[in-house]
Design an enzyme around this catalytic site. Structure first.
Site, PDB file in Angstrom:
ATOM      1  CB  THR A  43      -0.815  -0.132   1.158  1.00  0.00           C
ATOM      2  OG1 THR A  43      -1.610  -1.249   1.185  1.00  0.00           O
ATOM      3  CG2 THR A  43      -1.876   1.008   1.346  1.00  0.00           C
ATOM      4  CG  HIS A  46      -0.942   0.711  -3.884  1.00  0.00           C
ATOM      5  ND1 HIS A  46      -0.671   0.641  -5.364  1.00  0.00           N
ATOM      6  CD2 HIS A  46      -1.428  -0.806  -4.199  1.00  0.00           C
ATOM      7  CE1 HIS A  46      -1.005  -0.757  -5.790  1.00  0.00           C
ATOM      8  NE2 HIS A  46      -0.682  -1.457  -4.311  1.00  0.00           N
ATOM      9  CB  CYS A 102     -16.684  -2.214  17.449  1.00  0.00           C
ATOM     10  SG  CYS A 102     -16.031  -1.457  16.760  1.00  0.00           S
TER      11      CYS A 102
HETATM   12 ZN    ZN Z   1     -16.576   0.368  15.024  1.00  0.00          ZN
END
Ligand code: ZN
Ligand code: NAD
Length: 347
Positions: A43, A46, A102
């Site tokens: 990444t 990139h 989450c």
């Molecule tokens: Zn979250």
């Protein structure tokens, strides 16, 4: 005001700049890490080249870099899980703790996910500030140069674990850094036989050295026959680490009916795929994003500490942080696998 050296994207153009910037202060719940080692991820390449993905996602000025390890140097208010002097690696993904994912405990799939070195200042510097919950304490006998590789290693561990490879034949497509780590993990977790498809000569050679039972060049269609012979017809599992549409197709042809494909590689665009074959073969596919926080880290740590996996051979280049451009260029020339960077003043 104390300052530090940092590798920055200061303009929306190819390249990076080395700048002297203020040392960041940790806020509530945050820690400041004295960076000891960082490493280059695809990444970051990139971002260095400033490709179309970067144009959309990177907003200068920004300190880049996310694979990192160091020593906790100061802690903000309310931090309980780490203290000054702790040696840590860093989970790159910052999660919100309050969205649906989450609350389900799937922090790596947080709906408000932010990434260090992309959405906020990163690790190519002398100091890094991150939420304390992103720190992963490492044992005293784990070197910082291996600890900085734990983040991509976690990608590999997660990809392999989801495919349950024990006693199974495995095709790996793409022997970049993460695919090579996937090879080591698949071997450690008891895959019966492993073939790797990789066109780049250095990486193909490394796959052989790291214990692949067969390595083929996917740009040579005649080698597919060797792959079939090797698998006695078809493979149980496909681990995709290239993002190349041709590799998705190869896996589709080589997998047995009822086989499993675990997909990490990103193509960066939409492409055609033979879904009818996928369906009629009764295949199972799982997309892999990041690492489980922190279940994958527990497994990754165990694989390293037990000696079942040794990442040392993957490090082909060690450079001072200021020479990062040499590292980017070595990767672009196909001469490097993992490039590890040492900021000024690190031990
Ligand atoms: Zn979250
Ligand atoms: P990399 O680009 O260094 O490695 C990809 C490898 O695939 C290269 O060695 C390349 O030669 C090889 N390849 C190209 N065409 C191929 C083909 N047809 N068949 C087989 N191999 C082929 O990337 P990396 O850093 O090792 O990461 C692997 C992939 O995972 C990348 O696509 C990256 O974008 C992606 N990634 C995904 C996540 C995630 O959370 N899902 C995280 C990190 C990286």
């Amino acid at each position: 005001m104390a300052t530090m050296l940092a590798v920055m994207k200061t303009r929306p153009e190819p390249g990076v700049d080395i700048r002297e910037v203020p040392v960041p202060e940790p806020g509530d719940g945050e820690i400041r890490i004295r960076v000891q080692r960082s490493s280059i991820c695809g990444t970051d390449v990139h971002i260095y080249r400033f490709d179309p993905w970067s144009r959309e996602h990177i907003h200068p000025p920004l300190i880049i870099g996310h694979e990192t390890a160091g020593v906790v140097e100061s802690v903000g208010r309310g931090v309980k899980n780490v203290k000054e002097g702790d040696r840590v690696a860093v989970e790159t993904h910052i999660f919100c703790s309050s969205c649906r994912m989450c609350l389900l405990g799937e922090f790596h799939l947080c709906e408000n996910l932010q990434t260090i070195g992309i959405d906020r200042d990163g690790a190519y510097a002398e100091y890094l500030v991150v939420p304390a919950v992103n720190a992963w304490k490492i044992p005293d006998d784990l070197s910082f140069e291996i600890a900085t590789l734990m983040e991509p290693f976690g990608n590999a561990v997660y990809t392999v674990e989801e495919a349950h490879v024990e006693g199974k034949s495995v095709l790996i497509t793409g022997a970049g850094p993460i695919g090579l780590m996937g090879l080591l993990v698949a071997r450690a977790l008891g895959a019966s036989r492993i073939a790797v498809a990789e066109p780049q000569p250095l990486r193909a050679r490394m796959a052989r050295e790291l214990g692949a039972d067969l390595v083929v060049d996917p740009t040579r269609p005649e080698e597919e026959e060797a792959l079939r012979d090797f698998f006695h017809g078809a493979a149980d599992v496909h681990l995709e680490f290239s993002g190349a549409p041709a590799a998705f197709d190869l896996g589709l042809r080589v997998l047995r009916n009822g086989g499993t494909v675990s997909l990490l590689g990103l193509a960066g665009r939409t492409f055609a795929y033979d879904w009818d074959t996928f369906i009629l073969k009764g295949l199972r596919a799982v997309g892999i994003h990041g690492r489980r926080i922190f279940a994958t880290w527990v497994r990754a740590q165990e694989l390293l500490s037990s000696g079942k996996v040794d990442l040392f051979p993957l490090i082909t280049h060690r450079l001072p942080l200021e020479d990062i451009v040499k590292g980017f260029e070595a990767i672009l020339q196909g001469e490097a696998v993992k490039v590890v960077l040492t900021p000024p003043g690190a031990a």
